[in-house]
Motif scaffolding. Structure first.
Motif, PDB file in Angstrom:
ATOM      1  N   VAL A  58     -44.867 -27.914  -4.206  1.00 46.26           N
ATOM      2  CA  VAL A  58     -44.225 -27.018  -3.234  1.00 46.26           C
ATOM      3  C   VAL A  58     -42.732 -27.308  -3.088  1.00 46.26           C
ATOM      4  O   VAL A  58     -41.905 -26.404  -3.134  1.00 46.26           O
ATOM      5  N   ASP A  59     -42.382 -28.576  -2.899  1.00 48.65           N
ATOM      6  CA  ASP A  59     -40.980 -28.939  -2.686  1.00 48.65           C
ATOM      7  C   ASP A  59     -40.311 -29.445  -3.952  1.00 48.65           C
ATOM      8  O   ASP A  59     -39.176 -29.946  -3.898  1.00 48.65           O
ATOM      9  N   TYR A  60     -40.972 -29.324  -5.082  1.00 52.93           N
ATOM     10  CA  TYR A  60     -40.448 -29.866  -6.333  1.00 52.93           C
ATOM     11  C   TYR A  60     -39.252 -29.039  -6.798  1.00 52.93           C
ATOM     12  O   TYR A  60     -39.341 -27.822  -6.955  1.00 52.93           O
ATOM     13  N   ALA A  61     -38.119 -29.704  -7.040  1.00 56.71           N
ATOM     14  CA  ALA A  61     -36.893 -28.996  -7.401  1.00 56.71           C
ATOM     15  C   ALA A  61     -36.127 -29.783  -8.465  1.00 56.71           C
ATOM     16  O   ALA A  61     -35.053 -30.318  -8.215  1.00 56.71           O
ATOM     17  N   SER A  63     -34.083 -30.350 -12.255  1.00 60.68           N
ATOM     18  CA  SER A  63     -32.909 -29.680 -12.817  1.00 60.68           C
ATOM     19  C   SER A  63     -33.274 -28.451 -13.640  1.00 60.68           C
ATOM     20  O   SER A  63     -32.474 -27.521 -13.773  1.00 60.68           O
ATOM     21  N   PHE A  64     -34.496 -28.424 -14.209  1.00 63.30           N
ATOM     22  CA  PHE A  64     -34.858 -27.296 -15.072  1.00 63.30           C
ATOM     23  C   PHE A  64     -35.438 -26.112 -14.295  1.00 63.30           C
ATOM     24  O   PHE A  64     -35.734 -25.082 -14.882  1.00 63.30           O
ATOM     25  N   GLY A  65     -35.633 -26.230 -12.976  1.00 65.22           N
ATOM     26  CA  GLY A  65     -36.117 -25.119 -12.163  1.00 65.22           C
ATOM     27  C   GLY A  65     -35.027 -24.590 -11.257  1.00 65.22           C
ATOM     28  O   GLY A  65     -33.990 -25.232 -11.069  1.00 65.22           O
ATOM     29  N   ARG A  66     -35.263 -23.402 -10.689  1.00 67.80           N
ATOM     30  CA  ARG A  66     -34.266 -22.818  -9.793  1.00 67.80           C
ATOM     31  C   ARG A  66     -34.751 -22.965  -8.356  1.00 67.80           C
ATOM     32  O   ARG A  66     -35.524 -22.137  -7.857  1.00 67.80           O
ATOM     33  N   GLY A  67     -34.334 -24.045  -7.702  1.00 65.46           N
ATOM     34  CA  GLY A  67     -34.749 -24.296  -6.330  1.00 65.46           C
ATOM     35  C   GLY A  67     -36.157 -24.840  -6.267  1.00 65.46           C
ATOM     36  O   GLY A  67     -36.820 -25.034  -7.293  1.00 65.46           O
ATOM     37  N   PRO A  68     -36.676 -25.109  -5.070  1.00 62.66           N
ATOM     38  CA  PRO A  68     -38.049 -25.605  -4.924  1.00 62.66           C
ATOM     39  C   PRO A  68     -39.056 -24.619  -5.524  1.00 62.66           C
ATOM     40  O   PRO A  68     -38.895 -23.402  -5.416  1.00 62.66           O
ATOM     41  N   PHE A  69     -40.112 -25.168  -6.150  1.00 58.92           N
ATOM     42  CA  PHE A  69     -41.118 -24.321  -6.792  1.00 58.92           C
ATOM     43  C   PHE A  69     -41.796 -23.400  -5.782  1.00 58.92           C
ATOM     44  O   PHE A  69     -42.057 -22.230  -6.059  1.00 58.92           O
ATOM     45  N   GLY A  70     -42.137 -23.947  -4.614  1.00 56.57           N
ATOM     46  CA  GLY A  70     -42.597 -23.110  -3.512  1.00 56.57           C
ATOM     47  C   GLY A  70     -44.051 -22.668  -3.558  1.00 56.57           C
ATOM     48  O   GLY A  70     -44.477 -21.888  -2.701  1.00 56.57           O
ATOM     49  N   HIS A  71     -44.839 -23.149  -4.519  1.00 60.49           N
ATOM     50  CA  HIS A  71     -46.246 -22.788  -4.628  1.00 60.49           C
ATOM     51  C   HIS A  71     -47.078 -24.034  -4.906  1.00 60.49           C
ATOM     52  O   HIS A  71     -46.542 -25.104  -5.188  1.00 60.49           O
ATOM     53  N   ASP A  79     -48.300 -14.763 -22.302  1.00 60.47           N
ATOM     54  CA  ASP A  79     -47.128 -15.315 -22.974  1.00 60.47           C
ATOM     55  C   ASP A  79     -46.432 -16.391 -22.147  1.00 60.47           C
ATOM     56  O   ASP A  79     -45.501 -17.037 -22.637  1.00 60.47           O
ATOM     57  N   ALA A  80     -46.859 -16.623 -20.906  1.00 62.78           N
ATOM     58  CA  ALA A  80     -46.339 -17.732 -20.099  1.00 62.78           C
ATOM     59  C   ALA A  80     -47.124 -18.987 -20.448  1.00 62.78           C
ATOM     60  O   ALA A  80     -48.337 -18.936 -20.668  1.00 62.78           O
ATOM     61  N   VAL A  81     -46.428 -20.123 -20.520  1.00 64.35           N
ATOM     62  CA  VAL A  81     -47.125 -21.346 -20.933  1.00 64.35           C
ATOM     63  C   VAL A  81     -46.929 -22.509 -19.980  1.00 64.35           C
ATOM     64  O   VAL A  81     -47.844 -23.302 -19.778  1.00 64.35           O
ATOM     65  N   LEU A  82     -45.746 -22.641 -19.383  1.00 63.85           N
ATOM     66  CA  LEU A  82     -45.472 -23.777 -18.499  1.00 63.85           C
ATOM     67  C   LEU A  82     -44.801 -23.295 -17.221  1.00 63.85           C
ATOM     68  O   LEU A  82     -44.052 -22.313 -17.217  1.00 63.85           O
ATOM     69  N   HIS A  83     -45.069 -24.005 -16.136  1.00 67.82           N
ATOM     70  CA  HIS A  83     -44.403 -23.803 -14.840  1.00 67.82           C
ATOM     71  C   HIS A  83     -44.560 -22.369 -14.339  1.00 67.82           C
ATOM     72  O   HIS A  83     -43.657 -21.824 -13.704  1.00 67.82           O
ATOM     73  N   GLY A  84     -45.728 -21.787 -14.617  1.00 70.69           N
ATOM     74  CA  GLY A  84     -45.950 -20.398 -14.220  1.00 70.69           C
ATOM     75  C   GLY A  84     -46.000 -20.246 -12.710  1.00 70.69           C
ATOM     76  O   GLY A  84     -46.917 -20.739 -12.055  1.00 70.69           O
ATOM     77  N   ARG A  85     -45.043 -19.553 -12.162  1.00 68.59           N
ATOM     78  CA  ARG A  85     -44.963 -19.364 -10.715  1.00 68.59           C
ATOM     79  C   ARG A  85     -45.855 -18.194 -10.300  1.00 68.59           C
ATOM     80  O   ARG A  85     -45.709 -17.077 -10.813  1.00 68.59           O
ATOM     81  N   TRP A 225     -38.346 -20.213 -13.134  1.00 68.95           N
ATOM     82  CA  TRP A 225     -39.318 -21.270 -13.344  1.00 68.95           C
ATOM     83  C   TRP A 225     -40.217 -21.043 -14.559  1.00 68.95           C
ATOM     84  O   TRP A 225     -40.350 -21.912 -15.401  1.00 68.95           O
ATOM     85  N   THR A 226     -40.864 -19.892 -14.609  1.00 71.61           N
ATOM     86  CA  THR A 226     -41.883 -19.647 -15.626  1.00 71.61           C
ATOM     87  C   THR A 226     -41.278 -19.673 -17.022  1.00 71.61           C
ATOM     88  O   THR A 226     -40.301 -18.971 -17.303  1.00 71.61           O
ATOM     89  N   LEU A 227     -41.867 -20.490 -17.906  1.00 73.31           N
ATOM     90  CA  LEU A 227     -41.436 -20.559 -19.294  1.00 73.31           C
ATOM     91  C   LEU A 227     -42.392 -19.741 -20.145  1.00 73.31           C
ATOM     92  O   LEU A 227     -43.610 -19.921 -20.092  1.00 73.31           O
ATOM     93  N   ARG A 228     -41.818 -18.837 -20.949  1.00 71.65           N
ATOM     94  CA  ARG A 228     -42.603 -17.931 -21.784  1.00 71.65           C
ATOM     95  C   ARG A 228     -42.239 -18.110 -23.253  1.00 71.65           C
ATOM     96  O   ARG A 228     -41.168 -18.621 -23.590  1.00 71.65           O
TER      97      ARG A 228
END
Length: 260
Positions: A58-61, A63-71, A79-85, A225-228
């Motif tokens: 939830v609060d993870y922020a 350098s490779f993400g844009r702000g806190p993940f929030g979920h 086609d999404a593979v990592l950090h799917g929001r 966040w979401t990497l595709r």
């Protein structure tokens, strides 16, 4: 930081791993055609809170993400593979869904991911992707033990993925885990045996082979966040948290039925 857990903390890690596995299996069983990704996130939150655990996301922020993940869970579709929001999307028949979850309980974190197909349609390409990541994960775990090196795990994972015909991205891979979710050492999904950090009892590792059908290049979604996959091809991702013991590797994030 490379953290070696005491026997007391290792016992807590088993509880955390069991919780992560059970939440993932519960969410998988409830993820059917029409299930909304936001409902999956809500169910996950409820189970984490009920267990007295804490979300690592939830609060993870970083350098490779844009702000806190929030979920509370990563939900990657097709086609999404990592950090799917999670977002407002109802699952469709044949969708390839990856659930990635990390929580902390008793001061110790555990991290795991599963990929599966929603509904009754079974696209052969998706079945092959999932199988490759699961077999690669098993191969990495099989060589992990005291005295082995990170390169041995990376080589075992990479060999399976390469022989299955997939190219490997080395930007993201496995990692140490313990009192925090992401720690050293980094565990790439390909490498040379006999290289890298020597494994010791008490070390926790999250191993996570992932592949994309026809590319190794990632693009970042507009959510930051979401990497595709760069080509829009399908992807898959499998992950377990393991503990290095005197006897080898103990999988901490097995589902309850597998532990029995």
């Amino acid at each position: 930081m490379i953290e070696i857990l005491s026997p007391i903390l290792l016992a807590r890690a088993r509880d955390t791993g069991a919780l992560v596995a059970d939440i993932l299996q519960t969410v998988k069983s409830r993820s059917t055609i029409g299930t909304n990704l936001l409902d999956i996130d809500r169910w996950t939150k409820d189970m984490i809170v009920e267990a007295g655990a804490t979300s690592c996301y939830v609060d993870y922020a970083p350098s490779f993400g844009r702000g806190p993940f929030g979920h509370y869970i990563c939900t990657a579709v097709n086609d999404a593979v990592l950090h799917g929001r999670p977002y407002d999307y109802p699952l469709a028949d044949g969708d390839l869904l990856t659930l990635d979850l990390a929580v902390s309980l008793g001061g110790v974190a555990a991290d795991a991911a599963i990929s599966f197909i929603v509904g009754d349609t079974r696209p052969p390409e998706s079945v092959a992707l999932i199988s490759a990541t699961e077999r690669a994960l098993a191969a990495g775990i099989a060589v992990a033990g005291p005295g082995a090196r990170i390169g041995d795990i990376a080589h075992a994972i990479g060999t399976v993925l390469t022989e299955a015909g997939y190219s490997i991205n080395t930007e993201f891979g496995g990692h140490g885990i313990g009192s925090t979710m992401h720690q050293d050492p980094h565990v790439p999904n390909t490498g040379r045996p006999g290289r890298g950090y020597t494994l010791r009892p008490g070390l926790l590792l999250a191993l996570e082979p992932w592949v994309m059908t026809d590319t190794s290049r990632l693009v970042t979604d507009a959510d930051g966040w979401t990497l595709r996959s760069a080509t829009g091809c399908r992807t898959a991702h499998s992950e377990h948290t393991i503990a290095i013991t005197d006897d080898g590797a103990e999988i901490l994030t097995l589902p309850r039925q597998a532990r029995a």
